[in-house]
Structures are given as structure tokens and as C-alpha cells.
Design a protein around this motif. Sequence first.
Motif, PDB file in Angstrom:
ATOM      1  N   THR A 108       0.825  -1.210   0.000  1.00 19.36           N
ATOM      2  CA  THR A 108       0.000   0.000   0.000  1.00 19.36           C
ATOM      3  C   THR A 108       0.864   1.268   0.000  1.00 19.36           C
ATOM      4  O   THR A 108       0.351   2.369  -0.086  1.00 19.36           O
ATOM      5  CB  THR A 108      -0.938   0.036   1.228  1.00 19.36           C
ATOM      6  N   GLU A 109       2.170   1.070   0.112  1.00 21.13           N
ATOM      7  CA  GLU A 109       3.111   2.209   0.048  1.00 21.13           C
ATOM      8  C   GLU A 109       3.456   2.437  -1.421  1.00 21.13           C
ATOM      9  O   GLU A 109       3.858   1.505  -2.131  1.00 21.13           O
ATOM     10  CB  GLU A 109       4.367   1.863   0.857  1.00 21.13           C
ATOM     11  N   LYS A 110       3.298   3.684  -1.875  1.00 20.57           N
ATOM     12  CA  LYS A 110       3.441   3.937  -3.314  1.00 20.57           C
ATOM     13  C   LYS A 110       4.887   3.758  -3.806  1.00 20.57           C
ATOM     14  O   LYS A 110       5.127   3.070  -4.779  1.00 20.57           O
ATOM     15  CB  LYS A 110       2.952   5.353  -3.631  1.00 20.57           C
ATOM     16  N   GLU A 127      -8.783  10.970 -13.717  1.00 22.51           N
ATOM     17  CA  GLU A 127      -8.594   9.760 -12.922  1.00 22.51           C
ATOM     18  C   GLU A 127      -9.016   8.523 -13.713  1.00 22.51           C
ATOM     19  O   GLU A 127      -8.340   7.497 -13.703  1.00 22.51           O
ATOM     20  CB  GLU A 127      -9.438   9.881 -11.655  1.00 22.51           C
ATOM     21  N   LYS A 168      -6.626   5.491 -14.766  1.00 22.96           N
ATOM     22  CA  LYS A 168      -6.957   4.146 -14.290  1.00 22.96           C
ATOM     23  C   LYS A 168      -7.104   3.195 -15.467  1.00 22.96           C
ATOM     24  O   LYS A 168      -6.641   2.067 -15.430  1.00 22.96           O
ATOM     25  CB  LYS A 168      -8.270   4.174 -13.489  1.00 22.96           C
ATOM     26  N   SER A 184      -8.580  -3.385  -8.218  1.00 18.51           N
ATOM     27  CA  SER A 184      -8.739  -1.961  -7.880  1.00 18.51           C
ATOM     28  C   SER A 184      -9.956  -1.727  -6.995  1.00 18.51           C
ATOM     29  O   SER A 184      -9.990  -0.810  -6.187  1.00 18.51           O
ATOM     30  CB  SER A 184      -8.847  -1.123  -9.154  1.00 18.51           C
ATOM     31  N   VAL A 185     -10.975  -2.594  -7.152  1.00 17.40           N
ATOM     32  CA  VAL A 185     -12.206  -2.413  -6.368  1.00 17.40           C
ATOM     33  C   VAL A 185     -12.079  -3.059  -4.988  1.00 17.40           C
ATOM     34  O   VAL A 185     -12.500  -2.482  -3.985  1.00 17.40           O
ATOM     35  CB  VAL A 185     -13.419  -3.004  -7.138  1.00 17.40           C
ATOM     36  N   TYR A 186     -11.497  -4.270  -4.930  1.00 14.50           N
ATOM     37  CA  TYR A 186     -11.541  -5.045  -3.685  1.00 14.50           C
ATOM     38  C   TYR A 186     -10.243  -5.027  -2.869  1.00 14.50           C
ATOM     39  O   TYR A 186     -10.184  -5.646  -1.808  1.00 14.50           O
ATOM     40  CB  TYR A 186     -11.937  -6.492  -3.990  1.00 14.50           C
ATOM     41  N   THR A 187      -9.195  -4.373  -3.356  1.00 13.38           N
ATOM     42  CA  THR A 187      -7.975  -4.281  -2.545  1.00 13.38           C
ATOM     43  C   THR A 187      -7.539  -2.816  -2.520  1.00 13.38           C
ATOM     44  O   THR A 187      -8.059  -1.995  -3.284  1.00 13.38           O
ATOM     45  CB  THR A 187      -6.802  -5.100  -3.164  1.00 13.38           C
ATOM     46  N   ASN A 188      -6.610  -2.496  -1.652  1.00 13.45           N
ATOM     47  CA  ASN A 188      -6.088  -1.120  -1.660  1.00 13.45           C
ATOM     48  C   ASN A 188      -4.612  -1.088  -2.035  1.00 13.45           C
ATOM     49  O   ASN A 188      -3.859  -0.222  -1.601  1.00 13.45           O
ATOM     50  CB  ASN A 188      -6.337  -0.425  -0.315  1.00 13.45           C
ATOM     51  N   ILE A 189      -4.198  -2.045  -2.875  1.00 15.12           N
ATOM     52  CA  ILE A 189      -2.812  -2.032  -3.336  1.00 15.12           C
ATOM     53  C   ILE A 189      -2.592  -0.825  -4.248  1.00 15.12           C
ATOM     54  O   ILE A 189      -3.522  -0.365  -4.916  1.00 15.12           O
ATOM     55  CB  ILE A 189      -2.411  -3.343  -4.072  1.00 15.12           C
ATOM     56  N   GLU A 190      -1.356  -0.341  -4.271  1.00 20.22           N
ATOM     57  CA  GLU A 190      -1.055   0.838  -5.080  1.00 20.22           C
ATOM     58  C   GLU A 190      -1.086   0.501  -6.570  1.00 20.22           C
ATOM     59  O   GLU A 190      -0.826  -0.637  -6.968  1.00 20.22           O
ATOM     60  CB  GLU A 190       0.318   1.397  -4.693  1.00 20.22           C
TER      61      GLU A 190
END
Lengths: 559, 47
Positions: free
Chosen positions: A228-230, A473, A477, A519-525
Motif C-alpha cells: 500500500t506504500e506507493k 482519474e 486508471k 482496484s475495487v476489492y484491494t487497496n494495493i497501489e
Amino acid sequence: MKFLDWAIVVAYLVYVIWDGIRMTKHSGDVEGYFLANRSLPWWAVGLSVMATQLSAITLVGTTGQAYTDGMRFLQFYYGLPLAMVILCITVVPFFYRANVYTAYEYLERRFDAKTRSLTSFCFLISRGLGVGVIIAAPSVILSIVLGWSEIATIFLMGLSTTVYTMIGGVQAVTWTDVKQMAVIFLGLSVVLIVIIAQFPQQVSLTDGLYLAGSLGKLETVNTSFDLTEKYTIWSGLIAALFLFLAYFGCDQSQVQRFLTAKSVSEGRTSLLMSAFLKIPMQFMILLIGVLVFVFYQFATPPMIFNSVESAKVEQKAQYQILQGEYDAAHAIREASALAFVADKSDAARESYVAADKVFNETRKNATEFIKAETGNKSFNDVNYVFPTFVVQNMPMGVIGLIIAAIFAAAMSSISAELNSLATATTIDFYRRHFRTDADDKHYVRFGRAATFVWGIFACIVAIYATNLGSLIEVVNKFGSFFYGSLLGVFVLAIVVKRARPRGAFFGLLIGIASVWLASVYTNIEFLWFNVVGCLATVLAGYLISLTDRREPNAGTAEA
Amino acid sequence: MGSHEKKNTETVEELPDAWWYKIYAGVVLTTILVIAALYAFSRYFSL
């Protein structure tokens, strides 16, 4: 802006347009117009590769990012040299010896026309919208900083680039890129020297770096493995590696650059030029942002760099109170900075760090106030830092040079994008599906018309993109959804011998769907989307290929 | 499509693969050294 600044900007624009247009004589046939007859030297191609990647928003946004967040963004580029090596071994000889005009043309030989058309269509949509954003972002900034109309800036930038790209083709794109890179390097070098010269007498460059370093702004290696860290060394070496493989190896705007080289060796050398120069160049751009930060330790920076947004609220009593707190916090920080420069003790350092924290709080409060008052929840003035600094603090002549460099960065990216959009439209669709037997002159005319239409389309998108933040955006995306999956299709084509057309086509669709789910179900960068898309496409493509017993197209894998 | 394919008749001398692999090793090594130098730069000015 003084007369000399205007003269420099006008001289730059006139020269670039003239230089591009005079390339017409080399662009009479299809190969000349789209591939420069495969005659360009490695250094010109290499500079064009770098110029295409370096857009104005990279130049302006990166310096702003360094001002607020330090140099950690540099880690994003650590995977680039490795990507270039992999591409030199794989796609450069493959595409070059296959004698293709577009990357997607190769996919028809390896798989089928359906896969070629789908990948080329995805490229046209994402890049067609993307080039609008490339025009919009610097246009908005320049219009605010210089007081120009947004539409005037968009059309000045968009149409002037369209004219020389349309007339001169890829020759114009490459040779103007070379000159534009020279303008960018010159502008950045001058601004670097002038900033350092403007430090107070008792503050040296080393002192400035100690100030920035004590606040963590010189961090260039973050070893934490956090998805999650960019920006970490891992996201740079692994996730960005996938992005660069996709961008330089599968995106027509870059593939077309090395296809214009004289030979495979020259194509490889052009990519390796980026491998060697990109990190130092990006370091220099980020260092300028850090030095702007150091400069503003001793001169009060604007509380909000976007003057249009701050003008909406600056008469309000609450804003004026915030301005007072901000000015006071700056005065304390300046005194702490000078004390730290004079005596580099731990106590002085701690005092300076604490003063900077208070200062940042006051700026944050002002930003929140603007968000609440204007209703603009995504308000962020990072991209305005560098142009505002230049216009307010650089001497006459340097301002014009930097504005010309921003134009150069924007135009070099726009021209390559327009040229590649026209190439894909002409070669992958018009010549493949609609008019298969016309002569060269006909296709060159169509290519010019396509460049013009894409140029107008990009300007229209840019006008809307300036008002619709969410559109930007969506476009970004969409690009990240597509890149990893596109890379997956090329991995299937080049590496997986068992891959079949059905696997490639549906693998691409499954890859794009997987990225959307991530992109919808995780918050990975977002950088990791490229890894997800590529792996999902390759895996799904391989499994689906197992259900297809047909032999692959003849004579393809050896291309 | 076939009728439009370009025939590249010009013979171009290409460098041998062995030479390129040395260059690639140089690129990787240089990248490692650059990252190490940047890390040292960060550490030095962070006191």
C-alpha cells in the motif's frame, strides 16, 4: 514575464514548428512517414524515447512532489534500466526483424487479426484520451500562472504540435524531440544554478542538503515491503519494472521510436541510453524541487500555490487568520533553519524539525480550508509549486527559458502520441480492414488526416479534462488496467510457445477484468496493477490455449 | 497485409550477442552502484 521571456517562448515555438515542417521532404512514402525509412541514429532515437516519456506534467509535477514529499519518487525509476535490458534481448530484435509498423501488427502474425485489432483498439482509446490529459494538465497550470486563457493554452500547445507532426511525420517527431530535450536540459541546468545562487550568503549547497536531509526529503531508498506504500525500492524494482516493460515494449508511442533506428544494434543502444540517463535526469529534476524547498526556508512561500483557488477565499477572515499563523510559523522555521546551518547540533536539528512540523500544519489547515470553502475535495496545489516559483523568483530570460522547457516537454510527448495514434489507425485499421490495396501516397495522406483528427480530438478532450477532475482519474486508471494485460499478451506471444489466438484474446480480457477487481476489492497501489494484469493474462491465456488444439500461425515465433 | 510488407534488403552489420551481454551486465552493475550511491547520499545528509 518580460519582453525577453516572451521572445524566448515565441522563438522556441516558431523554430520547433519550422523545424518539424521542413521534414516533409523525407516523408513521401509510408515507410518514410511512419518509420523514417529506418534510418535514424541511436542518439536521436534515444533522446526521442526520453522526450516522449518526459511530459510537462512529469517535469512540473515531479519538482512539486519533491518540494512537498522529497525524493522518494526516484525509486519509481529503479526498474527502468532492467526493463530496458529485457526489452533489448526480447522485443527489439523481434519487432525489428518482423518488419512491422506497429507492435500490434506482430500479434496478428503470431495469433490472429482479432487479437491485433483488440490490442490496437485499447491503445487508441487509452492513448487518445491520455494525450488530451497530457495537453490539459500543463495548460491549466500555465494558464493560471501566466494569466492566459485555458483554451488558448490548449490550442497553442495542441495545434502547433499537430501541425508539424501531421506534415513531417515521425522524422519531425524525432528531430524536434532532440531539440526539445536540449531546451529541457538547458532550462533545468540554468534553473539549478540560479536557485543555488539565490540562497542566502551564509547558506551553502551542502547546508541546504543537510536541511532537506534532516526532514527526510533526500530519502531515495525505502526498503519496507508494503504493497500500500506507493514508492519503495520493491515497487520500483518489481511493479514499475512491469510498467516499463509494458510502456517501452508494447505501447506504440514508444515502440515506434526504436523501429525508426538504422539497425537492431542502434535500436538497442537507443534504449540503453535511457537506461543510463533516466535515473540521473530524474534525480536532477527532483533535486531542483528539493532546492526550491530549501530556497523557501529563507523566503516566504505562498501559503497556497494555486492563486486562482486562493483568490476565491483570501478575503475571508478565517483565511487571513490562517495566513497570519502561516507567516509566523515560517519566521520561526527560518530562524531555526539558520540556527541549524550555523550549528549542526542535535538540539538545533530537533528544533528545526519541530518548527517545520508546525509550519506544515498551518499549510495543511489552509488547504483543508480551501477544500471546505470551494467544495473541491481533491484540491492539491503540488503541480503549481515549480511554475509559481519560476515566475516569482527567476530573473528575466530564465522565466522564458523554463516556460519554453515546459512547452517542449509537453509537445515532445504530444507529438509522439499523435504520430503513434495515426500510425495505429492507418496501419492496424484503415489499411488492414478498409482499403487494403491503395498506394503509398494515399496512406500517407490518410496518416496526415488521422494525425489532424487525433490532434483536434485531444484538444477537445483537454478542454473537458480541465473541468472534470474525475475524467483524468478515469483515463489514468484505464491506462493502468490495460498496460499489464497488454504486456501479458506479448509475453504469451514471445515466450509461451503453447499460446494460441483464443488464449491471447480472452487472456487479455480476463487480465483487464482482474485488474479492475483488484482496484475495487484491494487497496494495493496502482503500480502493482501492472503485475496483476500481466500475470492474470499469462495464466488465463495459457490455460485457455490448452483447450485450443490448432497449430500457431506459421513462421511467427522466429520473427 | 502481405502486399504491404516491407522488404528490408539493406544489409546492416549487427554487433554479436556476446558483446551485448557484456553491455547488459554493465547496465545492471551500474544500476546497482547508482542505487547504492543514492542510498549513501541520503544517509550522509540525514546525519
